[in-house]
Design a protein around this motif. Structure first.
Motif, PDB file in Angstrom:
ATOM      1  N   MET A   1      12.157 -31.536   7.960  1.00 47.36           N
ATOM      2  CA  MET A   1      12.927 -31.338   6.741  1.00 47.36           C
ATOM      3  C   MET A   1      12.039 -31.640   5.537  1.00 47.36           C
ATOM      4  O   MET A   1      11.080 -32.382   5.641  1.00 47.36           O
ATOM      5  CB  MET A   1      14.149 -32.256   6.744  1.00 47.36           C
ATOM      6  CG  MET A   1      14.923 -32.206   5.445  1.00 47.36           C
ATOM      7  SD  MET A   1      16.439 -33.143   5.475  1.00 47.36           S
ATOM      8  CE  MET A   1      17.567 -31.811   5.766  1.00 47.36           C
ATOM      9  N   VAL A   2      12.375 -31.061   4.420  1.00 49.63           N
ATOM     10  CA  VAL A   2      11.689 -31.356   3.164  1.00 49.63           C
ATOM     11  C   VAL A   2      12.730 -31.845   2.162  1.00 49.63           C
ATOM     12  O   VAL A   2      13.928 -31.749   2.406  1.00 49.63           O
ATOM     13  CB  VAL A   2      10.962 -30.109   2.597  1.00 49.63           C
ATOM     14  CG1 VAL A   2       9.915 -29.607   3.558  1.00 49.63           C
ATOM     15  CG2 VAL A   2      11.932 -29.004   2.245  1.00 49.63           C
ATOM     16  N   SER A  18      20.369 -23.646  -8.402  1.00 52.27           N
ATOM     17  CA  SER A  18      19.761 -23.357  -7.111  1.00 52.27           C
ATOM     18  C   SER A  18      19.273 -24.637  -6.460  1.00 52.27           C
ATOM     19  O   SER A  18      18.964 -25.613  -7.144  1.00 52.27           O
ATOM     20  CB  SER A  18      18.562 -22.416  -7.300  1.00 52.27           C
ATOM     21  OG  SER A  18      17.951 -22.095  -6.054  1.00 52.27           O
ATOM     22  N   ALA A  19      19.172 -24.603  -5.144  1.00 53.32           N
ATOM     23  CA  ALA A  19      18.417 -25.631  -4.431  1.00 53.32           C
ATOM     24  C   ALA A  19      16.945 -25.348  -4.712  1.00 53.32           C
ATOM     25  O   ALA A  19      16.555 -24.192  -4.924  1.00 53.32           O
ATOM     26  CB  ALA A  19      18.695 -25.556  -2.935  1.00 53.32           C
ATOM     27  N   ALA A  20      16.124 -26.397  -4.744  1.00 53.76           N
ATOM     28  CA  ALA A  20      14.691 -26.227  -4.995  1.00 53.76           C
ATOM     29  C   ALA A  20      13.910 -27.202  -4.132  1.00 53.76           C
ATOM     30  O   ALA A  20      14.300 -28.363  -3.994  1.00 53.76           O
ATOM     31  CB  ALA A  20      14.374 -26.471  -6.471  1.00 53.76           C
ATOM     32  N   VAL A  21      12.810 -26.728  -3.574  1.00 49.58           N
ATOM     33  CA  VAL A  21      11.934 -27.561  -2.766  1.00 49.58           C
ATOM     34  C   VAL A  21      11.093 -28.438  -3.690  1.00 49.58           C
ATOM     35  O   VAL A  21      10.453 -27.935  -4.617  1.00 49.58           O
ATOM     36  CB  VAL A  21      11.000 -26.701  -1.883  1.00 49.58           C
ATOM     37  CG1 VAL A  21      10.015 -27.577  -1.117  1.00 49.58           C
ATOM     38  CG2 VAL A  21      11.813 -25.833  -0.930  1.00 49.58           C
ATOM     39  N   ALA A  22      11.096 -29.740  -3.441  1.00 50.42           N
ATOM     40  CA  ALA A  22      10.263 -30.692  -4.179  1.00 50.42           C
ATOM     41  C   ALA A  22       8.938 -30.785  -3.431  1.00 50.42           C
ATOM     42  O   ALA A  22       8.813 -31.529  -2.470  1.00 50.42           O
ATOM     43  CB  ALA A  22      10.956 -32.053  -4.255  1.00 50.42           C
ATOM     44  N   LYS A 113      11.401 -40.460   1.478  1.00 52.80           N
ATOM     45  CA  LYS A 113      11.052 -40.144   2.868  1.00 52.80           C
ATOM     46  C   LYS A 113      11.109 -38.632   3.021  1.00 52.80           C
ATOM     47  O   LYS A 113      12.187 -38.061   3.244  1.00 52.80           O
ATOM     48  CB  LYS A 113      12.008 -40.820   3.844  1.00 52.80           C
ATOM     49  CG  LYS A 113      11.828 -42.322   3.904  1.00 52.80           C
ATOM     50  CD  LYS A 113      12.505 -42.891   5.136  1.00 52.80           C
ATOM     51  CE  LYS A 113      12.162 -44.361   5.231  1.00 52.80           C
ATOM     52  NZ  LYS A 113      11.626 -44.703   6.513  1.00 52.80           N
ATOM     53  N   ALA A 114       9.953 -37.998   2.906  1.00 53.03           N
ATOM     54  CA  ALA A 114       9.882 -36.540   2.929  1.00 53.03           C
ATOM     55  C   ALA A 114      10.413 -35.953   4.236  1.00 53.03           C
ATOM     56  O   ALA A 114      11.107 -34.935   4.228  1.00 53.03           O
ATOM     57  CB  ALA A 114       8.451 -36.083   2.687  1.00 53.03           C
ATOM     58  N   GLY A 115      10.086 -36.587   5.342  1.00 55.59           N
ATOM     59  CA  GLY A 115      10.449 -36.046   6.654  1.00 55.59           C
ATOM     60  C   GLY A 115      11.940 -35.971   6.922  1.00 55.59           C
ATOM     61  O   GLY A 115      12.392 -35.164   7.736  1.00 55.59           O
ATOM     62  N   ILE A 116      12.713 -36.815   6.238  1.00 54.48           N
ATOM     63  CA  ILE A 116      14.168 -36.760   6.420  1.00 54.48           C
ATOM     64  C   ILE A 116      14.892 -36.367   5.132  1.00 54.48           C
ATOM     65  O   ILE A 116      16.112 -36.365   5.072  1.00 54.48           O
ATOM     66  CB  ILE A 116      14.746 -38.080   6.999  1.00 54.48           C
ATOM     67  CG1 ILE A 116      14.300 -39.287   6.186  1.00 54.48           C
ATOM     68  CG2 ILE A 116      14.345 -38.241   8.450  1.00 54.48           C
ATOM     69  CD1 ILE A 116      14.868 -40.606   6.697  1.00 54.48           C
ATOM     70  N   ARG A 130      18.995 -40.781  -2.268  1.00 51.51           N
ATOM     71  CA  ARG A 130      19.724 -39.514  -2.385  1.00 51.51           C
ATOM     72  C   ARG A 130      19.254 -38.591  -1.264  1.00 51.51           C
ATOM     73  O   ARG A 130      18.087 -38.610  -0.882  1.00 51.51           O
ATOM     74  CB  ARG A 130      19.469 -38.878  -3.750  1.00 51.51           C
ATOM     75  CG  ARG A 130      19.989 -39.730  -4.897  1.00 51.51           C
ATOM     76  CD  ARG A 130      19.688 -39.110  -6.251  1.00 51.51           C
ATOM     77  NE  ARG A 130      20.113 -39.964  -7.330  1.00 51.51           N
ATOM     78  CZ  ARG A 130      21.337 -39.984  -7.852  1.00 51.51           C
ATOM     79  NH1 ARG A 130      22.270 -39.174  -7.379  1.00 51.51           N
ATOM     80  NH2 ARG A 130      21.631 -40.805  -8.845  1.00 51.51           N
ATOM     81  N   LYS A 131      20.181 -37.793  -0.750  1.00 47.62           N
ATOM     82  CA  LYS A 131      19.863 -36.876   0.346  1.00 47.62           C
ATOM     83  C   LYS A 131      19.619 -35.478  -0.189  1.00 47.62           C
ATOM     84  O   LYS A 131      20.229 -35.061  -1.186  1.00 47.62           O
ATOM     85  CB  LYS A 131      21.006 -36.847   1.360  1.00 47.62           C
ATOM     86  CG  LYS A 131      21.193 -38.164   2.074  1.00 47.62           C
ATOM     87  CD  LYS A 131      22.316 -38.085   3.078  1.00 47.62           C
ATOM     88  CE  LYS A 131      22.499 -39.432   3.774  1.00 47.62           C
ATOM     89  NZ  LYS A 131      23.616 -39.404   4.713  1.00 47.62           N
ATOM     90  N   SER A 132      18.754 -34.753   0.487  1.00 47.12           N
ATOM     91  CA  SER A 132      18.455 -33.371   0.116  1.00 47.12           C
ATOM     92  C   SER A 132      19.696 -32.493   0.194  1.00 47.12           C
ATOM     93  O   SER A 132      20.602 -32.746   0.997  1.00 47.12           O
ATOM     94  CB  SER A 132      17.404 -32.780   1.052  1.00 47.12           C
ATOM     95  OG  SER A 132      16.148 -33.320   0.791  1.00 47.12           O
TER      96      SER A 132
END
Length: 140
Positions: A1-2, A18-22, A113-116, A130-132
């Motif tokens: 996950m990102v 929109s959702a956006a990738v950090a 925590k980038a992985g989760i 905060r959660k993605s």
């Protein structure tokens, strides 16, 4: 996950959410946002007049097209960032909005925590997590 955050993007009198990738690996000199072509069209960019620019990416070089300047804001139910000016670009074949490292800094996004997919706003208590958000793909 990102890590993905919910953003508002403003160009002239139009605004999209929109959702956006950090993406801290999207290194730029100034705040920059990648917008898929479908998102750029929704905002009213004139795509026939785009100019290309060579971009170094992992594994090689690609062409990015310069859209212009937009305003970007991270939005959550309980808090929003300030509006930040960013250069908008697009790479054909990429379908997510992506935030550069300098734009993440300007928006006050800290990846916990980038992985989760955990993150927080700068200055929030260390236990504030905060959660993605779910991904959003802009496909014509």
């Amino acid at each position: 996950m990102v890590v993905r955050v919910r953003v508002r993007i403003k160009y002239k009198d139009r605004v999209v959410e929109s959702a956006a990738v950090a993406n801290s690996g999207y290194e730029t000199d100034k705040p920059e946002i990648h917008m898929p072509l479908a998102c750029a069209k929704e905002l009213g960019f004139r795509l026939a007049e785009l100019r290309g620019e060579s971009y170094r990416v992992v594994g090689g070089v690609t062409s990015a097209y310069i859209l212009g300047e937009v305003l970007v804001q991270v939005i959550e139910e309980d808090k929003s960032s300030e509006w930040v000016r960013a250069r908008a670009v697009t790479v054909p074949g990429e379908y997510e909005v992506i935030l550069s490292d300098k734009l993440l800094d300007a928006l006050g996004i800290e990846i916990v925590k980038a992985g989760i997919g955990y993150w927080r706003f700068s200055g929030e208590p260390i236990n504030r997590i905060r959660k993605s958000v779910e991904p959003q793909f802009w496909i014509e």
